[in-house]
Every structure is written in C-alpha cells, then in structure tokens.
Design an enzyme around this catalytic site. Structure first.
Site, short mmCIF file in Angstrom:
data_model
loop_
_atom_site.label_atom_id
_atom_site.label_comp_id
_atom_site.label_asym_id
_atom_site.label_seq_id
_atom_site.Cartn_x
_atom_site.Cartn_y
_atom_site.Cartn_z
N LYS A 25 4.21 4.72 -10.29
CA LYS A 25 2.94 4.63 -9.56
C LYS A 25 1.78 4.40 -10.51
O LYS A 25 0.84 3.67 -10.19
CB LYS A 25 2.75 5.91 -8.75
CG LYS A 25 3.80 6.09 -7.65
CD LYS A 25 3.74 7.47 -7.02
CE LYS A 25 4.79 7.63 -5.94
NZ LYS A 25 4.85 9.00 -5.40
N GLU B 138 0.82 -1.22 0.00
CA GLU B 138 0.00 0.00 0.00
C GLU B 138 0.85 1.26 0.00
O GLU B 138 0.50 2.27 -0.63
CB GLU B 138 -0.92 0.00 1.22
CG GLU B 138 -1.85 1.19 1.32
CD GLU B 138 -2.89 1.21 0.21
OE1 GLU B 138 -2.90 2.18 -0.58
OE2 GLU B 138 -3.68 0.25 0.12
#
Length: 439
Positions: A211, A135
């Site tokens: 990302k 995460e």
C-alpha cells in the site's frame, strides 16, 4: 464489446466471490435501479468467476452466472467492465491483461499486484484506451487514491503518513490499552477474526509495504514498487516498548511513510518505509483505534489532511470497488477514460540509510560513574545528537533511555553497533523510530 449509450446495459464480470466479491455482487443486484440512475444506463451482472461452483457463499448467486472459467469470462466480447477481486499475482495479472486486451475496462482491489507490476497493467490500459481503477487497493472504504490522483493534482504532496493495516493497529492498540504482550494479543486478534491464521503478510509489514508503494507512486508521480519500501513488522514490539512510549506521551503504531526529500542542490527523491514508530498522542493518527485505518497527507497548499475509516472487510472494500465501477461505467458511456498512470517526475527512491528521523534507544548499562558520558560520546562520534536522556532503575536494573534529534538511519545503525561493543553496555534492548514530532 456491447454498444454503449442509450438503454443498452453495461455488462459487468466479477472475478472472485469471496468476502469482497460477494458484497460487490450483492450491491450490483440490490442497488441496480440506483446504479442505472447514477451511471446513465442499466448495469447488468454478466457472470461471476469462482474456483468451486458448489462452495458456500455469503451471497446467493444465480447458478447460471457462476463459472470456473475466469479467463473465458474476462475475455468475453460482450463484457464492458471486469472487476478483479481474486488477489495475488497470478492468475490475476493474466486475467486483467486479458480483459484490457479484449476492450474491457477494469476495476481491481489487488494491492500486491499493483505494487509489484503496476506499470505493465497501466501500459496495457493505455494501449487499450480503457480505465484501470483501483481505489479499493488501499485502506478499504477510505477514499484516498482518488484524492491523491485528482483532488490534489494541482498541489504538491510532500508527505503521506498512514496506518493502513487494521490487523497490526488492532494488536498495537490492545497492547497500549491493556498492557498485554505481543503474542497474547495476536492470539486474541486471531480468535476474533482480526488476524489470519497465518498473519505474516500483516504483522511482518508486507501488506502495508504494498500500500505504501501505491500511495508513493500516486503522491510523487514516480514508479515505486513494494521492493523499494523498507519494511519492518511488529513482532519485536514489546510491552516495555509500549510502556516507554506512554512515558514519553506517545503511542506505538505501524506506520506507512512516504516522503519527498530535497537535497541541498535541489534534487528531489522519494523515501518509502514501513515500520513501528512512536508518535505523540497529540498527533491525529494516535487516536486511530482498533482495526481502523487512517492516512495523513501533507501538501504545500492544502496543508494537512486526514482520511479515516474502516480499512478492510467485505462491505467497506466493496464500497470502494463500486465507486470505481460507477466512474468507469460513466466513462464507457461518454467514450472517455480517466487519468492513467502519472510517472513523469521519475524520482529516485532513497536508500533507507539516508532516511532521517528521530530515535528512541533503550540501553541496559552498568550502574557506575562515567557510563552516561561514554554512551553520549558514542552518539556524538556518529553525529547523532541527543535530545533527551534519562536513567531508569539501579544496579543490575539500570537502563538509559535516549531520544535523539533527527539523524540518518545509517548513522543511528552505526551508533547502535558501537554501543553493543562497549564493556559498560550489557544490551541494547530496543531501537524504535519516533515520528510526527519536531525534528
């Protein structure tokens, strides 16, 4: 590996003790009682791998827990969970594989490694029957990966649009609010610690591209790597671009965009790109200021969702690491594992030339009759429809500002190439995409 269940502690090894690692160590120590209650068993720090034993650290670590033998710590038989916060490709990849092969579960914040070689790590985790949670790899403290992987697992995600790099958002926000140029704003960001001495990874879009690949992989159940992501940085964004955006009621942001595109025959493909773009000030992402991050998700059933918060920094990122650590620890106790990689859709990644969006094009032109018609014809020849056009300045200051309807990147590139060969065009001074509005 230690026996699981009962009051026997789960042992955690932390690889790296920089800004994130030191905060993970602090939270493990300060919140040990709460962690034990949340997990169902004590959580004990087994060791911390560092490059130098005598380095200054944000958090004091008992000398007996420090080691320079990262591989030895990652492979220790009594370690249940390995937290990797070293970053980079190697030795992080080898250390994670060592941990998984030895039977440990892994929590990592390593966006670059996951975006380059995630499948190798996921396959190793599946083979070992252990968790690999990450995460903290995207958007710091913002919970976005678990919602994509779990909360929205029953929905169909169609688009993920995000500001996922705080450095570039800080720079562009200051350019917008102060009217300053890129170079001076970057220098200010470096002085304040928002930008590294070498800001390349941020300002050239490498960080955001990694990302973007991770977000696309999760959202569209397909393997997407950083190399698949079209990448443009913000170094060429000028004060004039920012002002032109203002004149349109827009703001310039470095956007990470992952979209699901459907051909007329029903074939689905993934479009992934990172670049500066103008977005309407009415869009939720336009209000993301300073070094904050936000991710805007569009789905069939849930509609539009936005996740917002601090996207970097030791404590925020450590918060995401600790959330994963609690989840992984609970799984160890119950002898289960969470969801692994989901790549069943195996969708292809579209070439950038096939991506469709709107464009803002600023063109320095001769101030004489027929110029506007000639420019419009060049757009028409490449099937790029003009939404609006306006002239600014007169004589040698004459400029046309064209905003197109949605067109393919290849068509727009061909249009710009033709414009640059025209006798009446002195220079194409700016080409910027326009996102978030009606196509």
């Amino acid at each position: 590996m230690s026996d699981e269940g009962g009051d026997k502690p789960l042992k955690v090894a932390v690889l790296g003790c920089g800004s994130v690692g030191s905060q993970v160590v602090r939270l493990l120590t300060e919140q040990s009682d709460d962690l034990a209650a949340r997990v169902g068993a004590p959580v004990e720090l087994a060791g911390v791998a560092v490059r130098r034993l005598d380095a200054q650290r944000e958090v004091e670590v008992p000398a007996g827990l420090l080691t320079t033998d990262a591989a030895g710590l990652a492979g220790r038989e009594d370690v249940d969970i390995v937290v990797e916060v070293i970053g980079g490709i190697e030795p992080a990849r080898s250390l994670i594989l060592t941990a998984l092969e030895g039977g440990a579960s892994v929590v990592t914040a390593n966006k670059a490694l996951l975006a380059e070689d995630g499948p190798t790590l996921f396959e190793a985790a599946a083979k070992a029957g252990r968790d690999l949670d990450y995460e903290a790899a995207v958007a710091g403290a913002i919970p976005i990966l678990r919602p994509l992987r779990e909360s929205l697992a029953g929905d169909r995600v169609t688009r993920v649009l995000g500001i996922v790099n705080g450095t570039t958002n800080y720079i562009l926000d200051k350019m917008d609010s102060q009217g300053a140029g890129y170079d001076e704003t970057l220098a200010e960001a470096q002085e304040l610690g928002y930008a590294e001495a070498d800001p390349t990874a941020d300002v050239e879009g490498f960080d955001a591209a990694a990302k973007c690949a991770i977000l696309a992989s999760l959202a569209f159940h397909s393997r997407v790597t950083a190399a698949d992501v079209h990448r443009e940085g913000i170094a060429d964004v000028t004060a004039a671009d920012v002002q032109s955006a203002k004149d349109m009621g827009c703001v310039v942001k470095l956007l990470s965009i992952a979209e699901l595109r459907t051909d007329p025959d029903g074939t689905e493909a993934v479009s992934v790109r990172v670049h500066p773009a103008m977005i309407p000030r009415s869009h939720p992402l336009a209000s993301v200021r300073g070094a904050f991050n936000a991710v805007f998700v569009e789905t069939d059933a849930a509609g539009q969702l936005m996740f917002y918060g601090p996207g970097a920094g030791g404590s925020p990122t450590a918060s995401a690491v600790m959330g994963d650590l609690v989840t992984v620890a609970r799984n160890r106790l119950s002898e289960t594992r969470g969801a692994g990689e989901s790549a069943y859709a195996d969708r292809a990644v579209l070439p950038m030339g096939e991506t469709r969006t709107r464009y803002h094009v600023a063109i320095d032109v001769d101030d004489r009759a027929g110029v506007l018609a000639a420019v419009a014809q060049a757009f028409a020849r490449h099937d790029v429809s003009i939404q609006t056009v306006r002239q600014e300045g007169r004589d040698e200051e004459a400029q046309l500002v064209v905003v197109s309807h949605a067109a393919s990147d290849a068509a727009l590139a061909a249009t710009v190439e033709e414009l640059r060969t025209m006798d009446t065009v002195r220079e194409v001074t700016s080409v910027m995409r326009v996102e978030g509005g009606e196509e």
